[in-house]
Write a protein that holds these residues in place. Structure first.
Motif, PDB file in Angstrom:
ATOM      1  N   LEU A 127      -7.923   8.796  58.188  1.00  0.00           N
ATOM      2  CA  LEU A 127      -9.215   9.201  57.644  1.00  0.00           C
ATOM      3  C   LEU A 127      -9.908  10.156  58.597  1.00  0.00           C
ATOM      4  CD1 LEU A 127     -11.673   8.897  55.694  1.00  0.00           C
ATOM      5  CD2 LEU A 127     -12.311   6.873  57.048  1.00  0.00           C
ATOM      6  N   ASP A 128     -10.446  11.247  58.048  1.00  0.00           N
ATOM      7  CA  ASP A 128     -11.239  12.205  58.819  1.00  0.00           C
ATOM      8  C   ASP A 128     -12.591  12.339  58.123  1.00  0.00           C
ATOM      9  OD1 ASP A 128     -11.866  14.174  60.743  1.00  0.00           O
ATOM     10  OD2 ASP A 128     -11.231  15.763  59.367  1.00  0.00           O
ATOM     11  N   VAL A 129     -13.667  12.007  58.851  1.00  0.00           N
ATOM     12  CA  VAL A 129     -15.019  12.093  58.294  1.00  0.00           C
ATOM     13  C   VAL A 129     -15.746  13.244  58.976  1.00  0.00           C
ATOM     14  CG1 VAL A 129     -17.219  10.906  57.964  1.00  0.00           C
ATOM     15  CG2 VAL A 129     -15.080   9.613  57.829  1.00  0.00           C
ATOM     16  N   ASN A 130     -16.313  14.124  58.163  1.00  0.00           N
ATOM     17  CA  ASN A 130     -17.070  15.261  58.684  1.00  0.00           C
ATOM     18  C   ASN A 130     -18.530  15.167  58.254  1.00  0.00           C
ATOM     19  OD1 ASN A 130     -15.017  16.927  60.020  1.00  0.00           O
ATOM     20  ND2 ASN A 130     -14.113  17.009  57.972  1.00  0.00           N
ATOM     21  N   ASN A 131     -19.411  15.637  59.124  1.00  0.00           N
ATOM     22  CA  ASN A 131     -20.834  15.691  58.839  1.00  0.00           C
ATOM     23  C   ASN A 131     -21.239  17.159  58.734  1.00  0.00           C
ATOM     24  OD1 ASN A 131     -23.602  15.580  58.748  1.00  0.00           O
ATOM     25  ND2 ASN A 131     -23.859  14.520  60.701  1.00  0.00           N
ATOM     26  N   PRO A 132     -21.381  17.688  57.505  1.00  0.00           N
ATOM     27  CA  PRO A 132     -21.737  19.100  57.357  1.00  0.00           C
ATOM     28  C   PRO A 132     -23.243  19.364  57.563  1.00  0.00           C
ATOM     29  CG  PRO A 132     -21.362  18.122  55.213  1.00  0.00           C
ATOM     30  CD  PRO A 132     -21.055  17.067  56.230  1.00  0.00           C
ATOM     31  N   THR A 133     -23.979  18.358  57.996  1.00  0.00           N
ATOM     32  CA  THR A 133     -25.434  18.418  58.256  1.00  0.00           C
ATOM     33  C   THR A 133     -26.250  18.826  57.032  1.00  0.00           C
ATOM     34  OG1 THR A 133     -25.412  20.703  59.107  1.00  0.00           O
ATOM     35  CG2 THR A 133     -25.040  18.927  60.714  1.00  0.00           C
ATOM     36  N   ASN A 134     -25.785  18.405  55.867  1.00  0.00           N
ATOM     37  CA  ASN A 134     -26.538  18.666  54.636  1.00  0.00           C
ATOM     38  C   ASN A 134     -26.889  17.371  53.905  1.00  0.00           C
ATOM     39  OD1 ASN A 134     -24.098  17.864  53.592  1.00  0.00           O
ATOM     40  ND2 ASN A 134     -23.702  19.758  52.441  1.00  0.00           N
ATOM     41  N   GLY A 135     -26.856  16.248  54.651  1.00  0.00           N
ATOM     42  CA  GLY A 135     -27.190  14.968  54.034  1.00  0.00           C
ATOM     43  C   GLY A 135     -26.008  14.270  53.388  1.00  0.00           C
ATOM     44  N   THR A 136     -24.788  14.726  53.682  1.00  0.00           N
ATOM     45  CA  THR A 136     -23.598  14.089  53.127  1.00  0.00           C
ATOM     46  C   THR A 136     -22.604  13.766  54.238  1.00  0.00           C
ATOM     47  OG1 THR A 136     -22.407  16.165  52.754  1.00  0.00           O
ATOM     48  CG2 THR A 136     -23.814  15.359  50.950  1.00  0.00           C
ATOM     49  N   ALA A 137     -21.707  12.888  53.927  1.00  0.00           N
ATOM     50  CA  ALA A 137     -20.534  12.630  54.770  1.00  0.00           C
ATOM     51  C   ALA A 137     -19.319  12.966  53.919  1.00  0.00           C
ATOM     52  CB  ALA A 137     -20.489  11.175  55.219  1.00  0.00           C
ATOM     53  N   VAL A 138     -18.432  13.806  54.436  1.00  0.00           N
ATOM     54  CA  VAL A 138     -17.245  14.240  53.691  1.00  0.00           C
ATOM     55  C   VAL A 138     -16.039  13.498  54.247  1.00  0.00           C
ATOM     56  CG1 VAL A 138     -15.791  16.187  53.051  1.00  0.00           C
ATOM     57  CG2 VAL A 138     -18.281  16.500  53.272  1.00  0.00           C
ATOM     58  N   LEU A 139     -15.414  12.665  53.419  1.00  0.00           N
ATOM     59  CA  LEU A 139     -14.258  11.863  53.806  1.00  0.00           C
ATOM     60  C   LEU A 139     -13.000  12.495  53.232  1.00  0.00           C
ATOM     61  CD1 LEU A 139     -16.821   9.902  53.610  1.00  0.00           C
ATOM     62  CD2 LEU A 139     -15.145   8.073  53.421  1.00  0.00           C
TER      63      LEU A 139
END
Length: 196
Positions: free
Chosen positions: A113-125
């Motif tokens: 699993l790779d979780v990214n924080n695009p700093t737009n109020g979401t977490a992208v898994l």
């Protein structure tokens, strides 16, 4: 002088050669990653009615032979830090007369699993499938678990097998959120690393 020629009689001898049992490799039941990043490969131990078992071998397609296990009752192998990336694993069993036969299992990947924080109020898994197609006994949904608050894990959502991503809209301010992907199986669950 007269010398009689002796009559020669030929006997037929039957020899039965018995090939000792060659043991088929077990299939990997699941691959689990713990909170420290160690990865455990699980399988059902094989039976050995003729005493020909020599060892299990644990292989990674990417890294080659990573371990040998001479004990037939063993049903798991831990790869320290193995959950830090996705690799494809398979087992082999060495058996037969003088250990001259090796049989291989199918290949299974750990879920990474790779979780990214695009700093737009979401977490992208994003994650990978452990196999190219759904296997017998596997659940047809991935379960997405979220940790919040720290130490409390809850089933957050689910997506069908074959879907490899999820976008979580964050509704909690100033908090660290961790996620884990779980794919249930009849014998044990495939679990991803924890990321957040």
């Amino acid at each position: 002088d007269y010398c009689p020629v002796p009559k020669v009689r030929y006997a037929t001898i039957t020899v039965n050669v018995e090939n000792l049992t060659v043991i088929q490799a077990p299939q990997i039941n699941c691959i689990q990653t713990d909170a420290t990043g160690d990865l455990t490969i699980n399988w059902n131990s094989v039976s050995d009615p003729d005493g020909t078992f020599v060892e299990y071998e644990v292989h990674s397609v990417q890294s080659g032979l990573i371990g040998t296990i001479p004990t037939i009752a063993t049903n798991s192998y831990t790869v320290p830090g193995g959950g830090a990336s996705s690799e494809d694993y398979f087992l082999s069993v060495v058996s037969g007369c003088a250990g001259n036969a090796t049989r291989y299992s199918d290949t299974i990947a750990n879920i990474f699993l790779d979780v990214n924080n695009p700093t737009n109020g979401t977490a992208v898994l994003q994650w990978n499938d452990p196999t190219s197609s759904l296997q017998t006994g596997m659940n047809d949904y991935y379960h997405i678990y979220r940790e919040y608050p720290v130490g409390v894990w809850s089933l957050y959502d689910s997506v069908p097998f074959g879907v490899h991503n999820y976008i979580d809209t964050i509704d909690i301010c100033s908090a660290d959120l961790n996620y884990q992907i779980v794919l249930e199986d009849q014998s044990c669950a495939h679990t991803s690393n924890i990321d957040g």
